[in-house]
Design a protein around this motif. Structure first.
Motif, PDB file in Angstrom:
ATOM      1  N   VAL A  86       0.840  -1.204   0.000  1.00 43.31           N
ATOM      2  CA  VAL A  86       0.000   0.000   0.000  1.00 43.31           C
ATOM      3  C   VAL A  86       0.874   1.253   0.000  1.00 43.31           C
ATOM      4  O   VAL A  86       0.597   2.223  -0.725  1.00 43.31           O
ATOM      5  CB  VAL A  86      -0.948   0.004   1.214  1.00 43.31           C
ATOM      6  N   ILE A  87       1.944   1.222   0.802  1.00 37.88           N
ATOM      7  CA  ILE A  87       2.871   2.362   0.851  1.00 37.88           C
ATOM      8  C   ILE A  87       3.532   2.560  -0.509  1.00 37.88           C
ATOM      9  O   ILE A  87       3.651   3.688  -1.006  1.00 37.88           O
ATOM     10  CB  ILE A  87       3.939   2.147   1.936  1.00 37.88           C
ATOM     11  N   GLY A  88       3.962   1.454  -1.131  1.00 37.36           N
ATOM     12  CA  GLY A  88       4.601   1.557  -2.441  1.00 37.36           C
ATOM     13  C   GLY A  88       3.657   2.086  -3.501  1.00 37.36           C
ATOM     14  O   GLY A  88       4.039   2.922  -4.327  1.00 37.36           O
ATOM     15  N   ARG A 273       5.156   8.110   4.830  1.00 34.67           N
ATOM     16  CA  ARG A 273       6.471   7.654   4.376  1.00 34.67           C
ATOM     17  C   ARG A 273       6.515   7.551   2.856  1.00 34.67           C
ATOM     18  O   ARG A 273       7.590   7.573   2.240  1.00 34.67           O
ATOM     19  CB  ARG A 273       6.775   6.270   4.960  1.00 34.67           C
ATOM     20  N   ALA A 274       5.335   7.423   2.261  1.00 28.56           N
ATOM     21  CA  ALA A 274       5.260   7.238   0.809  1.00 28.56           C
ATOM     22  C   ALA A 274       5.807   8.427   0.035  1.00 28.56           C
ATOM     23  O   ALA A 274       6.067   8.315  -1.169  1.00 28.56           O
ATOM     24  CB  ALA A 274       3.818   6.970   0.400  1.00 28.56           C
ATOM     25  N   PHE A 275       5.987   9.565   0.681  1.00 28.11           N
ATOM     26  CA  PHE A 275       6.564  10.715  -0.009  1.00 28.11           C
ATOM     27  C   PHE A 275       8.046  10.487  -0.332  1.00 28.11           C
ATOM     28  O   PHE A 275       8.639  11.262  -1.074  1.00 28.11           O
ATOM     29  CB  PHE A 275       6.392  11.980   0.828  1.00 28.11           C
ATOM     30  N   SER A 276       8.618   9.441   0.209  1.00 25.38           N
ATOM     31  CA  SER A 276       9.985   9.055  -0.145  1.00 25.38           C
ATOM     32  C   SER A 276       9.932   8.123  -1.345  1.00 25.38           C
ATOM     33  O   SER A 276       9.270   7.080  -1.310  1.00 25.38           O
ATOM     34  CB  SER A 276      10.660   8.339   1.032  1.00 25.38           C
ATOM     35  N   PRO A 277      10.637   8.440  -2.434  1.00 27.37           N
ATOM     36  CA  PRO A 277      10.591   7.591  -3.641  1.00 27.37           C
ATOM     37  C   PRO A 277      11.247   6.234  -3.448  1.00 27.37           C
ATOM     38  O   PRO A 277      11.131   5.365  -4.322  1.00 27.37           O
ATOM     39  CB  PRO A 277      11.336   8.425  -4.683  1.00 27.37           C
ATOM     40  N   VAL A 278      11.901   6.023  -2.315  1.00 29.28           N
ATOM     41  CA  VAL A 278      12.535   4.725  -2.053  1.00 29.28           C
ATOM     42  C   VAL A 278      11.500   3.609  -2.071  1.00 29.28           C
ATOM     43  O   VAL A 278      11.776   2.488  -2.519  1.00 29.28           O
ATOM     44  CB  VAL A 278      13.268   4.761  -0.689  1.00 29.28           C
ATOM     45  N   ILE A 280       8.943   3.274  -3.908  1.00 27.78           N
ATOM     46  CA  ILE A 280       8.610   2.839  -5.272  1.00 27.78           C
ATOM     47  C   ILE A 280       9.535   1.711  -5.702  1.00 27.78           C
ATOM     48  O   ILE A 280       9.089   0.681  -6.237  1.00 27.78           O
ATOM     49  CB  ILE A 280       8.714   4.029  -6.248  1.00 27.78           C
ATOM     50  N   TYR A 281      10.813   1.909  -5.448  1.00 29.81           N
ATOM     51  CA  TYR A 281      11.801   0.886  -5.800  1.00 29.81           C
ATOM     52  C   TYR A 281      11.524  -0.409  -5.049  1.00 29.81           C
ATOM     53  O   TYR A 281      11.546  -1.492  -5.638  1.00 29.81           O
ATOM     54  CB  TYR A 281      13.199   1.407  -5.481  1.00 29.81           C
ATOM     55  N   ARG A 282      11.233  -0.310  -3.769  1.00 33.23           N
ATOM     56  CA  ARG A 282      10.967  -1.498  -2.961  1.00 33.23           C
ATOM     57  C   ARG A 282       9.711  -2.223  -3.442  1.00 33.23           C
ATOM     58  O   ARG A 282       9.667  -3.456  -3.487  1.00 33.23           O
ATOM     59  CB  ARG A 282      10.815  -1.117  -1.483  1.00 33.23           C
ATOM     60  N   LEU A 284       8.301  -2.207  -6.497  1.00 32.20           N
ATOM     61  CA  LEU A 284       8.490  -2.868  -7.790  1.00 32.20           C
ATOM     62  C   LEU A 284       9.442  -4.062  -7.675  1.00 32.20           C
ATOM     63  O   LEU A 284       9.259  -5.068  -8.355  1.00 32.20           O
ATOM     64  CB  LEU A 284       9.020  -1.869  -8.818  1.00 32.20           C
ATOM     65  N   ARG A 285      10.442  -3.951  -6.818  1.00 34.09           N
ATOM     66  CA  ARG A 285      11.380  -5.056  -6.638  1.00 34.09           C
ATOM     67  C   ARG A 285      10.714  -6.237  -5.933  1.00 34.09           C
ATOM     68  O   ARG A 285      10.934  -7.391  -6.286  1.00 34.09           O
ATOM     69  CB  ARG A 285      12.593  -4.592  -5.832  1.00 34.09           C
ATOM     70  N   ARG A 286       9.878  -5.924  -4.957  1.00 32.89           N
ATOM     71  CA  ARG A 286       9.240  -6.980  -4.178  1.00 32.89           C
ATOM     72  C   ARG A 286       8.173  -7.703  -4.986  1.00 32.89           C
ATOM     73  O   ARG A 286       8.056  -8.926  -4.953  1.00 32.89           O
ATOM     74  CB  ARG A 286       8.619  -6.377  -2.911  1.00 32.89           C
ATOM     75  N   GLY A 287       7.372  -6.928  -5.735  1.00 32.31           N
ATOM     76  CA  GLY A 287       6.268  -7.538  -6.466  1.00 32.31           C
ATOM     77  C   GLY A 287       6.636  -8.071  -7.832  1.00 32.31           C
ATOM     78  O   GLY A 287       5.995  -8.960  -8.357  1.00 32.31           O
ATOM     79  N   LYS A 288       7.734  -7.505  -8.428  1.00 35.73           N
ATOM     80  CA  LYS A 288       8.173  -7.870  -9.774  1.00 35.73           C
ATOM     81  C   LYS A 288       7.002  -7.788 -10.764  1.00 35.73           C
ATOM     82  O   LYS A 288       6.414  -6.733 -10.950  1.00 35.73           O
ATOM     83  CB  LYS A 288       8.822  -9.245  -9.768  1.00 35.73           C
ATOM     84  N   LYS A 289       6.602  -8.884 -11.389  1.00 36.40           N
ATOM     85  CA  LYS A 289       5.582  -8.822 -12.437  1.00 36.40           C
ATOM     86  C   LYS A 289       4.261  -8.333 -11.892  1.00 36.40           C
ATOM     87  O   LYS A 289       3.552  -7.548 -12.532  1.00 36.40           O
ATOM     88  CB  LYS A 289       5.399 -10.208 -13.076  1.00 36.40           C
TER      89      LYS A 289
END
Length: 588
Positions: A86-88, A273-278, A280-282, A284-289
Motif C-alpha cells: 500500500v505504501i509503495g 512515508r510514501a513521499f519518499s521515492p525509495v 517505489i523501488y521497494r 516494484l522489486r518486491r512484487g516484480k511482475k
C-alpha cells in the motif's frame, strides 16, 4: 495559398507567359496589409482570475477528481498481501501526480498553448506556423500577417533550424507527423466517449457499499439517469455549466481532502512515508511482475490530465494553474494518503469485482503523442537548448512508457474498446484528409492559364447577364479548371464573377475583420474578382446566406475603396445576385 517559394520556382524557365501570369494574378500582399490589427492580449485582474479558477473546477477536473473512486481497487484487484504494498502504491500515485499533471502539464505543456487554445491540434498548429509541415501547401506570406498568426524566428545554423529543415525535407516525415496528431486526437475521442460513463458508473457503484445485495442493474440505471441529466445541461454553454458544477466539485475536493486528513490521523499516519521515492523501488522489486501489472491501476490516478490541457480554450492558463496547485493537487494527495491509511488496517475492503473492468489505455497513448509534439515545440517554438529538450523527453518517456507497458496487460480486459473507437475515427479522418489533398492537387495541376482567359475578351466569349456568379475553388491563386467548362458549355455567364477560396490556416481562429481578402483579377472591364475566406481550426464555416452577405459586403467595400483611390465617384445601380436582389454599388 501557395507559398512564396512556389511562386518563384521555375520562373526563369517558363518565360514571358509566366511573367504575364504573375502580373495578372498576384498574391494578396497589399490587400492583407490593409487589414487592421485588432487583437489584444487579455489581462485578468486578481478577482477575475479567482473567479475563472473557480469555474474551471466545474469543467476541467471532473475526471481527475473522481479517480480516487477506483484507483486502489484496480491496483490490487486480487487483494493486498503485504501492507508495505500500500505504501509503495501510494508513493507511485504521489509521484505520478507530481511528475505528469503538475510538472509536465500544468507548468510546461500548458505554456505551449496556441493563443489560449490547448490540445493536440493546438500543438500541431504551432508547428505548422514554425515549419512547412502542412500537407496541403496552400499558405502564403500574407497569412502570416494575421493577428492570431504568432510565430518566432531562429538562427539559420541553430539546432532548431536543422530540425526544421529535416522535417520539411521529406513528405514521409510530414505525413508521419500528421498521422501522429490524428492518432492523439482519435485517442482523446475514444477515451472521452468512455470516461463520463466510467466516472459516473464508478460513483454510482458506491451505493452498493451500504446495500451489498443491490443488483448491478439498479446501479447502471442510476448512472444512466445521471448521465442523461449531465449531457442535457451541456447546451447551456461552458460558463453556466462551470458555475453550476464548480461549487459541487469544490465541495467534493474539500471533502475528499478532509476525509483523507481524518483517515491519516485515525488509522495510520505512517503512510506519509510514501513521499519518499525509495518505496517505489521497494514495491516494484518486491512484487516484480505483479507490481508491474498493477501500474495499470495506478495510472488511473492521472486520467483526465490531457483534458487539463485540452480545455484551455475555456479558461486562461493562469486560472487552470491556480486551481490545480491550490485545490486539486493537495486534495488529491490527501485523499489517496487517507485511503492508503484506511487500507493499512482494512486490507480486505479493497476488493470489488466492478472496478476491475475499467480500461484507462487510450490515455497513455495521448500522453505519449503530447510528449513527442512537445519535443518539437520546445525546439522550433521555444528554442530551448537541446539538452533541456532531451531531459524533458527522457523523463516523460520513462514514466509514460512504463505505464504504457503496464496497461498493455489490460487490453484484453476491456482496454481494447477505446482503441477500436479511436481506430475507427482515425480511418475516417485520414481518408477525409487524403481526399482533400488529392482534390487540391488535381485543381493545382489542371488550373487554367489567365492568359487564355484574357484571350477570350471582356465578354469571355459569352453573353454577360446581370448578377454575381460565385465559383468555389480550392485555389487561392489561378483559375480553376471547372471555369473553363462553364465558359465552353454555357451560353451566358454573370456580369461579375468571383472566385471564392475557403482556406483553413494553422491558427485557432481568424478575426472577422481579417477573414476575407478581396482583389480584382485581370483588367477592370472583365469584372472578375478573387475572394479568399480564411478560417482557423476552431472556426465554423457554413455556405449560407450569412456567409454570402459578409462576402458581398467585403466585395462592395473593396470596389468602393478602389474607386476612391482612383478618385472616382461610385454611381449607384441595382446588382442582382443568384438568389435575391440587393441595392449595391456598380462593379464597373
Amino acid at each position: 495559398m501557395a507559398s512564396g517559394d512556389e511562386f518563384d520556382e521555375g520562373s526563369e524557365t517558363k518565360g514571358s507567359m509566366w511573367v504575364l501570369e504573375q502580373k495578372l494574378d498576384q498574391p494578396m500582399d497589399e490587400e492583407a496589409g490593409r487589414l487592421k490589427n485588432m487583437y489584444r492580449e487579455k489581462k485578468f485582474s486578481a478577482i477575475l482570475l479567482l473567479r475563472l479558477a473557480f469555474q474551471s473546477l466545474g469543467v476541467v477536473y471532473g475526471d481527475l477528481g473522481t479517480s480516487p473512486l477506483y484507483v486502489f481497487y484496480n491496483t490490487f484487484p486480487h487483494g493486498i498481501d503485504d501492507p508495505e504494498d500500500v505504501i509503495g502504491a501510494l508513493s507511485l500515485i504521489i509521484y505520478s501526480l507530481t511528475l505528469i499533471p503538475l510538472l509536465k502539464y500544468v507548468f510546461i505543456v500548458c505554456r505551449a498553448n496556441d493563443n489560449g487554445q490547448g490540445g493536440t491540434f493546438a500543438l500541431y498548429s504551432l508547428l505548422c506556423r514554425h515549419a512547412k509541415v502542412k500537407t496541403i501547401p496552400n499558405q502564403h506570406r500574407t497569412d502570416e500577417e494575421l493577428t492570431t498568426y504568432s510565430r518566432s524566428t531562429f538562427h539559420e545554423h541553430s539546432f532548431a533550424a536543422k530540425t526544421k529543415r529535416w522535417l520539411e525535407a521529406d513528405a514521409f516525415r510530414r505525413n508521419s507527423l500528421l498521422l501522429l496528431v490524428l492518432v492523439g486526437t482519435c485517442m482523446v475521442i475514444g477515451d472521452g466517449i468512455l470516461t463520463p460513463a466510467i466516472s459516473v458508473l464508478s460513483a454510482s457503484g458506491g451505493i452498493k457499499v451500504d446495500h451489498p445485495k443491490m443488483s448491478n442493474d439498479v446501479v447502471v440505471l442510476v448512472a444512466v439517469f445521471i448521465l442523461v441529466g449531465l449531457f442535457s445541461m451541456q447546451h447551456y454553454g461552458t460558463d453556466k455549466v462551470g458555475w453550476l458544477f464548480a461549487p459541487i466539485v469544490l465541495l467534493w475536493f474539500l471533502m475528499i481532502g478532509g476525509i483523507g486528513i481524518f483517515n491519516i490521523y485515525k488509522y495510520d499516519s505512517s503512510v506519509l512515508r510514501a513521499f519518499s521515492p525509495v518505496y517505489i523501488y521497494r514495491y516494484l522489486r518486491r512484487g516484480k511482475k505483479k507490481g508491474w501489472t498493477s501500474l495499470g491501476g495506478i495510472m488511473l490516478s492521472i486520467t483526465g490530465t490531457e483534458a487539463l490541457f485540452a480545455d484551455l480554450a475555456h479558461f486562461p492558463v493562469s486560472a487552470v494553474q491556480l486551481a490545480f496547485t491550490v485545490v486539486v493537487f493537495p486534495c488529491l494527495l490527501l485523499a489517496y494518503s487517507g485511503q492508503a491509511a484506511y487500507l493499512m488496517e482494512n486490507r480486505d475492503h479493497v476488493i470489488d469485482a466492478f472496478y476491475r473492468s475499467i480500461p484507462g489505455t487510450a490515455v497513455v497513448i495521448v500522453m505519449l503523442v503530447t510528449t513527442f509534439l512537445m519535443t518539437l515545440i520546445m525546439l522550433l517554438v521555444w528554442h530551448c537548448h537541446w539538452i533541456l529538450v532531451l531531459l524533458f523527453t527522457f523523463f516523460s518517456l520513462v514514466v509514460e512508457c512504463t505505464y504504457f507497458s503496464a496497461v498493455l496487460f489490460k487490453v484484453d480486459q476491456g482496454g481494447w474498446v477505446p482503441l477500436v473507437i479511436a481506430a475507427a475515427f482515425l480511418v475516417i479522418m485520414y481518408v477525409w484528409h487524403y481526399g482533400t489533398v488529392k482534390r487540391y492537387e488535381l485543381e493545382m495541376h489542371s488550373k487554367v492559364s489567365m492568359a487564355w482567359i484574357l484571350g477570350l475578351g471582356p465578354s469571355l466569349g459569352l453573353v454577360r447577364v446581370p448578377g454575381i456568379g460565385l465559383v468555389y475553388t480550392e485555389l487561392a491563386s489561378g483559375v480553376p479548371h471547372i471555369f473553363s467548362h462553364f465558359i465552353t458549355n454555357l451560353p451566358a455567364i454573370h456580369s461579375v464573377v468571383v472566385f471564392v477560396c475557403v482556406k483553413y490556416l494553422p491558427v485557432y481562429t481568424v478575426p472577422e475583420e481579417e477573414r476575407f481578402l478581396v482583389k480584382r483579377i485581370g483588367p477592370k472591364n472583365f469584372h472578375m474578382f478573387r475572394c479568399v475566406a480564411r478560417y482557423g481550426y476552431k472556426d465554423l464555416h457554413k455556405k449560407d446566406d450569412d456567409f454570402e452577405k459578409k462576402l458581398f459586403d467585403n466585395l462592395f467595400m473593396f470596389v468602393r475603396l478602389e474607386s476612391m483611390m482612383e478618385g472616382c465617384s461610385i454611381p449607384t445601380s441595382t446588382v442582382y445576385t443568384d438568389s435575391k436582389r440587393s441595392s449595391r454599388g456598380n462593379f464597373c
